[in-house]
Every structure is written in C-alpha cells, then in structure tokens.
Design an enzyme around this catalytic site. Structure first.
Site, PDB file in Angstrom:
ATOM      1  N   GLU A 115       0.828  -1.213   0.000  1.00 53.41           N
ATOM      2  CA  GLU A 115       0.000   0.000   0.000  1.00 53.41           C
ATOM      3  C   GLU A 115       0.860   1.260   0.000  1.00 53.41           C
ATOM      4  O   GLU A 115       0.511   2.248  -0.628  1.00 53.41           O
ATOM      5  CB  GLU A 115      -1.027  -0.020   1.156  1.00 53.41           C
ATOM      6  N   ASP A 118       7.088   3.834   2.489  1.00 52.66           N
ATOM      7  CA  ASP A 118       7.352   4.866   3.498  1.00 52.66           C
ATOM      8  C   ASP A 118       8.867   5.022   3.646  1.00 52.66           C
ATOM      9  O   ASP A 118       9.489   5.832   2.943  1.00 52.66           O
ATOM     10  CB  ASP A 118       6.662   4.453   4.804  1.00 52.66           C
ATOM     11  N   THR A 119       9.489   4.242   4.538  1.00 50.44           N
ATOM     12  CA  THR A 119      10.952   4.326   4.678  1.00 50.44           C
ATOM     13  C   THR A 119      11.668   3.438   3.662  1.00 50.44           C
ATOM     14  O   THR A 119      12.881   3.466   3.557  1.00 50.44           O
ATOM     15  CB  THR A 119      11.393   3.870   6.085  1.00 50.44           C
ATOM     16  N   ARG A 120      10.906   2.605   2.956  1.00 56.82           N
ATOM     17  CA  ARG A 120      11.398   1.667   1.925  1.00 56.82           C
ATOM     18  C   ARG A 120      12.028   0.417   2.540  1.00 56.82           C
ATOM     19  O   ARG A 120      12.513  -0.471   1.824  1.00 56.82           O
ATOM     20  CB  ARG A 120      12.366   2.387   0.977  1.00 56.82           C
ATOM     21  N   TRP A 193      -9.270   0.033   5.069  1.00 54.91           N
ATOM     22  CA  TRP A 193      -9.351  -1.307   5.671  1.00 54.91           C
ATOM     23  C   TRP A 193      -8.871  -1.323   7.114  1.00 54.91           C
ATOM     24  O   TRP A 193      -9.051  -2.318   7.815  1.00 54.91           O
ATOM     25  CB  TRP A 193      -8.577  -2.338   4.842  1.00 54.91           C
ATOM     26  N   GLU A 194      -8.282  -0.237   7.578  1.00 61.14           N
ATOM     27  CA  GLU A 194      -7.858  -0.179   8.990  1.00 61.14           C
ATOM     28  C   GLU A 194      -8.947   0.443   9.866  1.00 61.14           C
ATOM     29  O   GLU A 194      -8.801   0.506  11.087  1.00 61.14           O
ATOM     30  CB  GLU A 194      -6.613   0.704   9.131  1.00 61.14           C
TER      31      GLU A 194
HETATM   32  P1  5GP Z   1       8.248   1.014   5.179  1.00 61.99           P
HETATM   33  O1  5GP Z   1       8.692   2.015   6.204  1.00 61.99           O
HETATM   34  O2  5GP Z   1       8.988  -0.270   5.312  1.00 61.99           O
HETATM   35  O3  5GP Z   1       8.323   1.574   3.769  1.00 61.99           O
HETATM   36  O4  5GP Z   1       6.709   0.724   5.454  1.00 61.99           O
HETATM   37  C1  5GP Z   1       6.333  -0.335   6.301  1.00 61.99           C
HETATM   38  C2  5GP Z   1       4.874  -0.409   6.532  1.00 61.99           C
HETATM   39  O5  5GP Z   1       4.524   0.608   7.469  1.00 61.99           O
HETATM   40  C3  5GP Z   1       3.948  -0.172   5.361  1.00 61.99           C
HETATM   41  O6  5GP Z   1       3.786  -1.309   4.538  1.00 61.99           O
HETATM   42  C4  5GP Z   1       2.671   0.156   6.110  1.00 61.99           C
HETATM   43  O7  5GP Z   1       2.011  -1.005   6.534  1.00 61.99           O
HETATM   44  C5  5GP Z   1       3.179   0.940   7.314  1.00 61.99           C
HETATM   45  N1  5GP Z   1       3.032   2.374   7.061  1.00 61.99           N
HETATM   46  C6  5GP Z   1       3.990   3.253   6.760  1.00 61.99           C
HETATM   47  N2  5GP Z   1       3.478   4.487   6.588  1.00 61.99           N
HETATM   48  C7  5GP Z   1       2.139   4.365   6.753  1.00 61.99           C
HETATM   49  C8  5GP Z   1       1.048   5.298   6.699  1.00 61.99           C
HETATM   50  O8  5GP Z   1       1.180   6.500   6.442  1.00 61.99           O
HETATM   51  N3  5GP Z   1      -0.175   4.789   6.963  1.00 61.99           N
HETATM   52  C9  5GP Z   1      -0.386   3.486   7.252  1.00 61.99           C
HETATM   53  N4  5GP Z   1      -1.637   3.098   7.489  1.00 61.99           N
HETATM   54  N5  5GP Z   1       0.618   2.571   7.308  1.00 61.99           N
HETATM   55  C10 5GP Z   1       1.865   3.017   7.062  1.00 61.99           C
END
Ligand code: 5GP
Length: 223
Positions: A115, A118-120, A193-194
């Site tokens: 979805e 964010d931090t990748r 969905w949350e």
């Molecule tokens: P990452 O930091 O690894 O890119 O993201 C990890 C996970 O953090 C995402 O797949 C998501 O489930 C959750 N996440 C990060 N940013 C958001 C946000 O703005 N909203 C929501 N609902 N989940 C987030």
C-alpha cells in the site's frame, strides 16, 4: 486543541473508491510492466493487489496469479552491551513463498504490491530476499542469474516523498518497473481497511478530497 485532535487532523484519509481510482489510473503502467505473478506484501498489500488484478485482466485470458508473503516492521533495539542503543527497524517475515512443489522465480515477471512506500525498509527487504532465492534457484539449475530472465517490479498506492532508509536496485527504480499510484508528502495515511468506522472514515476522505469526484458532465476529476 488537544494533542489527540492535532494527530487526528494531520491524518490523510483515503476512501476505497479513491484507491480503486488510483489503481485504475495506473492501469496503463501496470499493463506495460505486464506481470505474470502478483506478489502481495500482506497485510497492507492485500486489498490493492486484488484491485491491481482487476485492471490487468484481459478478455479470454486467465487472471494473473496472486501469491502472498507476510511481513511486519518492528522497532529493533540494538545491543545494550555496546552501551549504545541503536534503534532501527527490523523486518520480520511470518510467511514466505513455498518453493517445495517446484515453483521458482526463474523467467518470471514479478510485481510486488504494497500500500505504501514509506521508509522503503520493507520493500528493500522483500526484494533482497527474493534475489537471494533466485540466486539459489539458478545455482541449483546451473543457470547464470543474468540468464534467468527474471524481472522484479513494484506497485505501491502511495510513495512518500521523504529520505528513505533503504534503497532498491536500479533495475527496479525506473519508470517501467517502479509504479507509484501517487506521490505524497510525509504524512500519516489512514487506509479504509484499517478503519473501525467506515462511515466516519469515508466522510473524512470526502472532506479532504480523497474520494472520487465527478464534474457537471459526470466526468471524473483527478485529485
Ligand atoms: P516502510 O517504512 O517499510 O516503507 O513501510 C512499512 C509499513 O509501514 C507499510 O507497509 C505500512 O504497513 C506501514 N506504514 C507506513 N506508513 C504508513 C502510513 O502513512 N499509513 C499506514 N496506514 N501505514 C503506514
């Protein structure tokens, strides 16, 4: 204004319709990538993956296959013995691909779906693990990885425009293989969905302009 109210006001609410529409708009790019496997990163990727499949469906052709892996991102506290607490994010996988029945990654076009980027960290982890699996599978079959003809791509509904904690290979970070439905500033996105209260959620999404909108001629207005 209370802190809780401030947090609430800063959230960006997205409706189901809006997500559906974003994915519909991404259809030309999704079709250009032309995956033969959708790899859902559960849980956030679950609903988007199903929408993506709809827009890849070609008449008289079977649906693109969906497989899922389950990943979670946790706060990881570094070794206390160093007297320095290094707090980072660690990905934990609770479900991965099952290769026991002969399935492998060789020769496939695999689109990872989540979805939000964010931090990748999560996407980096998933791609790295898949690459390792591919290397092993190629070695087992006596094929060079360069000759495997496997392509990884990524679709995310939202990509946050922020400094990332992890990288993705150049083979993915190009217009064809990295598809983000929307780029968005670094805000907290509330996905439908949350929600425990979809009426409130949808109302907020409409107020913020994150639903579908039609003009006086019933044409969709992109927001
Ligand atoms: P990452 O930091 O690894 O890119 O993201 C990890 C996970 O953090 C995402 O797949 C998501 O489930 C959750 N996440 C990060 N940013 C958001 C946000 O703005 N909203 C929501 N609902 N989940 C987030």
């Amino acid at each position: 204004m209370t802190d809780a109210q401030q947090v609430e006001d800063s959230k960006v609410y997205i409706s189901y319709n809006h997500i559906h529409q974003i994915i519909q708009e991404s259809a030309p790019r999704l079709k250009k990538f032309n995956p033969d496997l959708l790899l859902c990163l559960a849980g956030g990727g679950l609903v988007p993956t199903r929408f993506v499949r709809t827009f890849l469906k070609e008449k008289d052709q079977p649906n693109v296959r969906i497989m899922s892996v389950a990943l979670s991102l946790y706060e990881a506290v570094g070794s206390v013995s160093t007297q320095q607490e290094s707090i980072g994010k660690e990905v934990v996988r609770s479900q991965w691909l099952d290769y026991s029945n002969g399935f492998d990654l060789i020769g496939k076009r695999i689109l990872l779906v989540d979805e939000v980027d964010d931090t990748r960290t999560t996407l980096h982890y998933a791609v790295s693990e898949l690459q390792k699996d591919l290397v092993k599978q190629c070695a087992a079959k006596g094929i060079k990885v360069e000759d495997a003809n496997t392509t990884f791509g990524i679709f995310v509904v939202h990509n946050k425009l922020k400094p990332k904690n992890a990288t993705l290979p150049d083979s993915i970070m190009n217009d064809t293989n990295y598809i983000a439905g929307r780029d968005i500033e670094d805000v907290w996105i509330a996905y439908p969905w949350e929600s425990n209260d979809i009426v409130y959620h949808t109302k907020r999404a409409i107020e913020q302009g994150n639903d579908i909108f039609l003009d006086e001629n019933n044409n969709y207005i992109k927001k």
